[in-house]
Scaffold this active site. Structure first.
Site, PDB file in Angstrom:
ATOM      1  N   CYS A 136      45.470  53.164  31.920  1.00  0.00           N
ATOM      2  CA  CYS A 136      45.527  54.591  32.191  1.00  0.00           C
ATOM      3  C   CYS A 136      45.709  53.762  33.932  1.00  0.00           C
ATOM      4  O   CYS A 136      45.054  52.537  34.406  1.00  0.00           O
ATOM      5  CB  CYS A 136      43.838  55.093  32.225  1.00  0.00           C
ATOM      6  SG  CYS A 136      43.419  56.093  33.597  1.00  0.00           S
ATOM      7  N   PRO A 164      46.548  60.717  24.784  1.00  0.00           N
ATOM      8  CA  PRO A 164      45.302  61.703  25.189  1.00  0.00           C
ATOM      9  C   PRO A 164      45.494  61.330  26.729  1.00  0.00           C
ATOM     10  O   PRO A 164      46.252  60.998  27.624  1.00  0.00           O
ATOM     11  CB  PRO A 164      44.188  60.450  24.666  1.00  0.00           C
ATOM     12  CG  PRO A 164      45.497  59.297  24.835  1.00  0.00           C
ATOM     13  CD  PRO A 164      46.744  59.956  23.757  1.00  0.00           C
ATOM     14  N   MET A 165      44.588  63.016  27.291  1.00  0.00           N
ATOM     15  CA  MET A 165      44.441  62.936  28.608  1.00  0.00           C
ATOM     16  C   MET A 165      43.343  63.830  28.826  1.00  0.00           C
ATOM     17  O   MET A 165      42.715  64.201  28.950  1.00  0.00           O
ATOM     18  CB  MET A 165      45.498  63.914  28.556  1.00  0.00           C
ATOM     19  CG  MET A 165      47.017  63.560  28.762  1.00  0.00           C
ATOM     20  SD  MET A 165      48.171  65.013  29.441  1.00  0.00           S
ATOM     21  CE  MET A 165      48.514  66.036  27.950  1.00  0.00           C
ATOM     22  N   SER A 166      42.491  62.578  30.111  1.00  0.00           N
ATOM     23  CA  SER A 166      41.188  63.050  30.272  1.00  0.00           C
ATOM     24  C   SER A 166      41.460  64.349  31.000  1.00  0.00           C
ATOM     25  O   SER A 166      41.717  64.649  31.901  1.00  0.00           O
ATOM     26  CB  SER A 166      40.729  62.377  31.234  1.00  0.00           C
ATOM     27  OG  SER A 166      40.060  62.489  31.799  1.00  0.00           O
ATOM     28  N   GLY A 191      52.658  63.583  26.796  1.00  0.00           N
ATOM     29  CA  GLY A 191      51.579  64.177  27.569  1.00  0.00           C
ATOM     30  C   GLY A 191      52.057  64.746  28.496  1.00  0.00           C
ATOM     31  O   GLY A 191      51.607  66.387  27.690  1.00  0.00           O
ATOM     32  N   ARG A 192      52.283  64.830  29.133  1.00  0.00           N
ATOM     33  CA  ARG A 192      52.220  66.307  29.657  1.00  0.00           C
ATOM     34  C   ARG A 192      53.767  67.716  29.926  1.00  0.00           C
ATOM     35  O   ARG A 192      52.867  68.150  30.499  1.00  0.00           O
ATOM     36  CB  ARG A 192      52.342  65.652  32.043  1.00  0.00           C
ATOM     37  CG  ARG A 192      51.476  64.495  32.641  1.00  0.00           C
ATOM     38  CD  ARG A 192      52.463  63.883  33.988  1.00  0.00           C
ATOM     39  NE  ARG A 192      53.124  62.618  32.925  1.00  0.00           N
ATOM     40  CZ  ARG A 192      54.516  62.388  33.791  1.00  0.00           C
ATOM     41  NH1 ARG A 192      54.350  63.207  35.582  1.00  0.00           N
ATOM     42  NH2 ARG A 192      55.416  61.555  32.844  1.00  0.00           N
ATOM     43  N   ASN A 199      56.218  56.161  25.069  1.00  0.00           N
ATOM     44  CA  ASN A 199      55.744  56.973  25.867  1.00  0.00           C
ATOM     45  C   ASN A 199      55.954  57.727  26.975  1.00  0.00           C
ATOM     46  O   ASN A 199      56.719  56.457  27.494  1.00  0.00           O
ATOM     47  CB  ASN A 199      54.141  57.327  25.917  1.00  0.00           C
ATOM     48  CG  ASN A 199      53.069  57.994  26.961  1.00  0.00           C
ATOM     49  OD1 ASN A 199      52.386  57.803  27.291  1.00  0.00           O
ATOM     50  ND2 ASN A 199      53.301  59.659  27.009  1.00  0.00           N
TER      51      ASN A 199
END
Length: 346
Positions: A114, A31-33, A238-239, A214
Site C-alpha cells: 500500500c 484488496p482495496m481499502s 483492482g481499479r 498486478n
C-alpha cells in the site's frame, strides 16, 4: 495488444493451488481499502473471479477489538475466505492473523504494497520494503501464528533506486509464504505512469511459489499481455472494478470461452443490480453509515454505466434518504443506453 488466442489463455481459466487451497481460476480481485467489502466480494465471486480478498485490516486495531474490524474479516460464505492484514508490530500481526483464522480465513495476506501516506507514515504497507529484516520479522510472526497459508502483496520497491522485490519475495518464500503478488510500480510512483509488467518477471525468476501480477489490467487483452511479459502464474485486478464488479469474472470467462455469469442484461436488470448493491451496503453498515459508504460505488456506476448529468449525479450522491436514492437510481438506469454494453466493460 495481443489477443488471448495468441497467448496461453487457458492458463487464466485453470485452477491454482495456494498452499493446499484450491483457487478456481487465475483472475483475482485485488484488496482495496473501503471498496472490497462483503457485498462487493460476493458480487465479484458470483461473476466468476477466481479469488477475492478483503479490504486491508489494520492488525493493531483488529488485535485491540476496534469497532468495524469485525465486518472486514467476517466470513461471507464464499468457498475461499482471504483476509489482508497491515501493520508494523509483529505481536499485532500475529494476533490479527490468529483472530482472522479463528473467523474462518483460509488464507492470510500481508500488505507490503500500500502506497498511501497514512499507511507508509506508520511504517506499514510499502514502507516495509525499506527494511527487509523488519518485514521478515512480520512474516515470521504471521506464519508462526497460523496454520493456513500466508501470502504477501508488494510493489517493485520503494523507489527506482531500491527495486528489492525479488529479494523480499525470495526471503518470504524461505520463511514459508505460499504466494506473492507484485504491483508493477514502486511506492514513490503511487499510480502514476504505466505499470512495468516486465519487471515482475524478475520476481517470478527469484521464487518457485506462485507469483501474481498486478497493475493496469482491465481487459482480456491486458491480462494476456501481463502474463506474457511477466511470466506470472495469475493476474490480480483492482481499479478496473470501479463500477464493474464483474471485471475479473469477465476476463476469466473470456479465457474459458464462456459467458460471464450474472452480468445484468438491459436497463431494468442494471437498475436492479445497482439498487441491490446499495441495499446490501445499507444492511451491512446500517442506514446512517451505509448511505455514505455506498456513494463512491454509486458514483462509479453512474459515471461508467449511465452517463448522467451533473444535477442528477449530485442529487443521488448527496441524499440521505434511501427511498429517494433508489427511486432516482431506477429512473437513471432505466434510461441507460443498452446498459452501456456491460460485457465489454471488462
Amino acid at each position: 495488444m495481443p489477443d488471448l488466442t495468441k497467448v496461453d489463455s487457458t492458463k487464466l481459466a485453470s485452477p491454482l493451488d495456494v498452499g493446499g487451497v484450491n483457487i478456481r481460476n487465475r483472475v483475482f480481485l485485488a484488496p482495496m481499502s473501503g471498496i472490497t467489502d462483503e457485498p462487493f466480494r460476493q458480487r465479484a465471486h458470483a461473476h466468476g473471479a477466481g479469488l477475492v480478498v478483503s479490504e486491508m485490516v489494520a492488525s493493531g486495531e483488529l488485535a485491540k477489538g476496534r469497532a468495524g474490524c469485525g465486518l472486514r474479516i467476517r466470513h461471507s460464505g464464499l468457498p475461499v475466505h482471504m483476509v489482508q492484514l497491515a501493520g508494523r508490530e509483529a505481536t499485532h500481526m500475529a494476533e490479527g492473523a490468529r483472530i482472522a483464522a479463528g473467523e474462518g480465513a483460509d488464507i492470510i495476506d500481508i500488505n507490503m504494497g500500500c502506497p498511501a501516506k497514512k499507511v507508509t507514515g506508520g511504517y506499514a504497507g510499502s514502507a516495509l520494503m525499506r527494511d527487509l529484516d523488519h518485514a521478515l520479522s512480520l512474516i515470521d510472526a504471521v506464519v508462526g501464528a497460523v496454520e493456513v497459508p500466508v501470502t504477501v502483496k508488494m510493489r517493485l520497491g520503494w523507489d527506482e533506486t531500491a527495486l528489492n522485490a525479488p529479494m523480499l519475495a525470495r526471503r518470504a518464500e524461505q520463511a514459508g509464504v505460499k504466494m506473492v503478488t507484485v504491483h508493477g510500480r514502486t511506492r514513490c510512483q503511487f499510480y502514476q505512469g504505466k505499470a512495468d509488467w516486465r519487471a515482475i518477471a524478475r520476481i517470478k525468476q527469484a521464487v518457485s511459489i506462485p507469483v501474481v501480477a498486478n497493475g493496469d489490467v482491465g481487459s482480456p487483452a491486458e491480462a494476456a499481455m501481463i502474463l506474457d511479459q511477466s511470466g506470472a502464474d495469475a493476474v490480480m485486478i483492482g481499479r478496473a472494478h470501479y463500477g464493474a464488479p464483474w471485471t475479473a469474472g469477465s476476463i476469466a470467462a473470456a479465457a474459458a470461452k464462456e459467458a460471464t455469469p450474472g452480468v445484468p442484461e438491459g436497463p431494468e436488470a442494471l437498475a436492479d443490480y445497482v439498487v441491490a448493491h446499495y441495499e446490501d451496503m445499507l444492511t451491512l453498515y446500517g442506514t446512517e453509515s451505509g448511505v455514505r459508504q455506498a456513494r463512491k460505488h454509486l458514483g462509479w456506476y453512474l459515471d461508467r454505466q449511465a452517463g448522467v448529468i451533473d444535477e442528477q449525479r449530485k442529487a443521488i450522491l448527496t441524499s440521505f434518504e434511501p427511498v429517494r436514492v433508489i427511486a432516482a437510481l431506477r429512473e437513471v438506469f432505466s434510461r441507460a443506453p443498452e446498459a452501456m454494453n456491460l460485457r465489454s466493460a471488462a
